[in-house]
Design an enzyme around this catalytic site. Structure first.
Site, PDB file in Angstrom:
ATOM      1  CG  LEU A 104      54.465  46.416  46.515  1.00 17.58           C
ATOM      2  CD1 LEU A 104      55.560  45.823  47.393  1.00 17.58           C
ATOM      3  CD2 LEU A 104      53.114  45.831  46.921  1.00 17.58           C
TER       4      LEU A 104
ATOM      5  CG  ASP B 189      51.034  24.819  48.280  1.00 14.74           C
ATOM      6  OD1 ASP B 189      50.049  24.610  47.527  1.00 14.74           O
ATOM      7  OD2 ASP B 189      51.812  23.930  48.636  1.00 14.74           O
TER       8      ASP B 189
ATOM      9  CG  HIS C  61      42.379  28.506  42.982  1.00 12.32           C
ATOM     10  ND1 HIS C  61      43.554  28.180  43.597  1.00 12.32           N
ATOM     11  CD2 HIS C  61      42.084  27.455  42.155  1.00 12.32           C
ATOM     12  CE1 HIS C  61      43.964  26.986  43.169  1.00 12.32           C
ATOM     13  NE2 HIS C  61      43.081  26.532  42.299  1.00 12.32           N
TER      14      HIS C  61
HETATM   15  C1  FPP Z   1      48.231  26.936  45.254  1.00 13.71           C
HETATM   16  O1  FPP Z   1      47.218  26.228  45.899  1.00 13.71           O
HETATM   17  C2  FPP Z   1      47.727  28.117  44.553  1.00 13.71           C
HETATM   18  C3  FPP Z   1      47.752  28.327  43.209  1.00 13.71           C
HETATM   19  C4  FPP Z   1      48.312  27.350  42.271  1.00 13.71           C
HETATM   20  C5  FPP Z   1      47.202  29.544  42.605  1.00 13.71           C
HETATM   21  C6  FPP Z   1      47.349  30.812  43.372  1.00 13.71           C
HETATM   22  C7  FPP Z   1      46.369  31.779  42.863  1.00 13.71           C
HETATM   23  C8  FPP Z   1      45.675  32.686  43.593  1.00 13.71           C
HETATM   24  C9  FPP Z   1      45.869  32.881  45.048  1.00 13.71           C
HETATM   25  C10 FPP Z   1      44.621  33.509  42.976  1.00 13.71           C
HETATM   26  C11 FPP Z   1      45.001  34.446  41.885  1.00 13.71           C
HETATM   27  C12 FPP Z   1      46.199  35.245  42.124  1.00 13.71           C
HETATM   28  C13 FPP Z   1      46.323  36.595  41.975  1.00 13.71           C
HETATM   29  C14 FPP Z   1      47.690  37.158  42.050  1.00 13.71           C
HETATM   30  C15 FPP Z   1      45.205  37.530  41.765  1.00 13.71           C
HETATM   31  P1  FPP Z   1      46.935  24.709  45.421  1.00 13.71           P
HETATM   32  O2  FPP Z   1      45.803  24.766  44.453  1.00 13.71           O
HETATM   33  O3  FPP Z   1      48.190  24.115  44.923  1.00 13.71           O
HETATM   34  O4  FPP Z   1      46.482  24.073  46.781  1.00 13.71           O
HETATM   35  P2  FPP Z   1      46.690  22.550  47.236  1.00 13.71           P
HETATM   36  O5  FPP Z   1      48.164  22.300  47.290  1.00 13.71           O
HETATM   37  O6  FPP Z   1      46.056  22.549  48.611  1.00 13.71           O
HETATM   38  O7  FPP Z   1      45.945  21.687  46.260  1.00 13.71           O
END
Ligand code: FPP
Length: 254
Positions: A132, A21, A38
């Site tokens: 893994l 997050d 992201h």
């Molecule tokens: C949360 O941050 C993150 C996500 C909803 C997406 C996670 C995705 C990745 C790290 C990239 C792709 C993944 C892989 C496995 C290749 P948020 O957008 O909710 O952040 P915020 O709470 O600060 O708005």
């Protein structure tokens, strides 16, 4: 002494789950688009997978896209889906070289067809790997999963295939999308939020929770090691007393 050297090699968790997050806030702090947060988050995924592999962790589950994330702006959802496919294709060789098996949990069939196809291909290509197991939770939510199991049981009972007397926790667990993995011993959430956000609710009944204020794109190997060290300092009691645990050793489970 480096942080990694503080880790007890004999008490490595078998399964670690992570709620990644803070990508959006990381980007906002820099005045750049959320999607760039992201993108940077993928580097943190790579670091974490490397650290988990080095420690000999068997299962790593990452909450990459929740059922609720479909409500985000269309362009952000599309960017995340594209990033997923791009990352998987880019890392295919790394998965093979490092004996990593890719799996998913969630309603993956609801993903755009290209993302779904590429994912299935990567899952098939890595299915013989024995190191893994990297489990991506995609279009996943725990309530979705639990309702799915409840429906399955209701159907089996109504068609006479299942006696309600035989419905128990073991049966329920066997019908979850996580049925082939043990429950995580450790759940990490980044970004300073103290919630589990509909993630593995059934499976984390006895899981140790670790929260860090680090935003996901800044998460790195040392952050991961710190979480493992913290976990290793906990006493897991599973309802027993501290004295019972000490007497019978650390092998107690539910
Ligand atoms: C949360 O941050 C993150 C996500 C909803 C997406 C996670 C995705 C990745 C790290 C990239 C792709 C993944 C892989 C496995 C290749 P948020 O957008 O909710 O952040 P915020 O709470 O600060 O708005």
């Amino acid at each position: 002494m480096s942080l990694k050297e503080h880790i007890n090699k004999n008490e490595i968790p078998v399964h670690v789950a992570i709620i990644m997050d803070g990508n959006g806030r990381w980007a906002r702090k820099r005045g750049i688009a959320r999607t760039l947060g992201h993108e940077k988050g993928v580097d943190a995924v790579r670091e974490t997978v490397e650290a988990a592999t080095e420690l000999g962790i068997k299962y790593l589950t990452l909450y990459a896209f929740s059922t609720e994330n479909w409500k985000r702006p269309k362009f952000e959802v599309e960017a995340l889906m594209k990033l997923l496919v791009r990352s998987i294709n880019k890392e295919r060789k790394t998965f093979m070289d490092n004996n990593i098996q890719l799996m998913t949990i969630g309603d993956v069939e609801s993903l755009p067809s290209r993302s779904y196809r590429e994912l299935q291909k990567a899952i098939a290509d890595t299915s013989g790997n024995t190191g893994l197991t990297l489990i991506l939770a995609l279009s996943y939510s725990s309530r979705w999963e639990i309702v799915h199991v409840a429906k399955n049981i209701a159907l089996q009972v109504s068609s006479g295939k299942l006696d309600p007397a035989n419905v128990d926790a073991t049966l329920f667990t066997s019908l979850l999308t996580t049925h082939s993995f043990p429950d995580p011993e450790l759940l990490i959430r980044t970004s300073g939020e103290f919630r589990v956000s509909n993630f593995l609710l059934w499976q984390i009944a006895y899981t140790e929770l670790y929260f860090t204020s680090t935003l996901w794109p800044d998460f790195n190997k040392d952050e991961f090691y710190q979480a493992i060290i913290d976990y290793q300092g906990r006493e897991r009691r599973f309802g027993y007393t501290s004295e019972q645990i000490k007497k019978r050793g650390k092998g107690l489970t539910t």
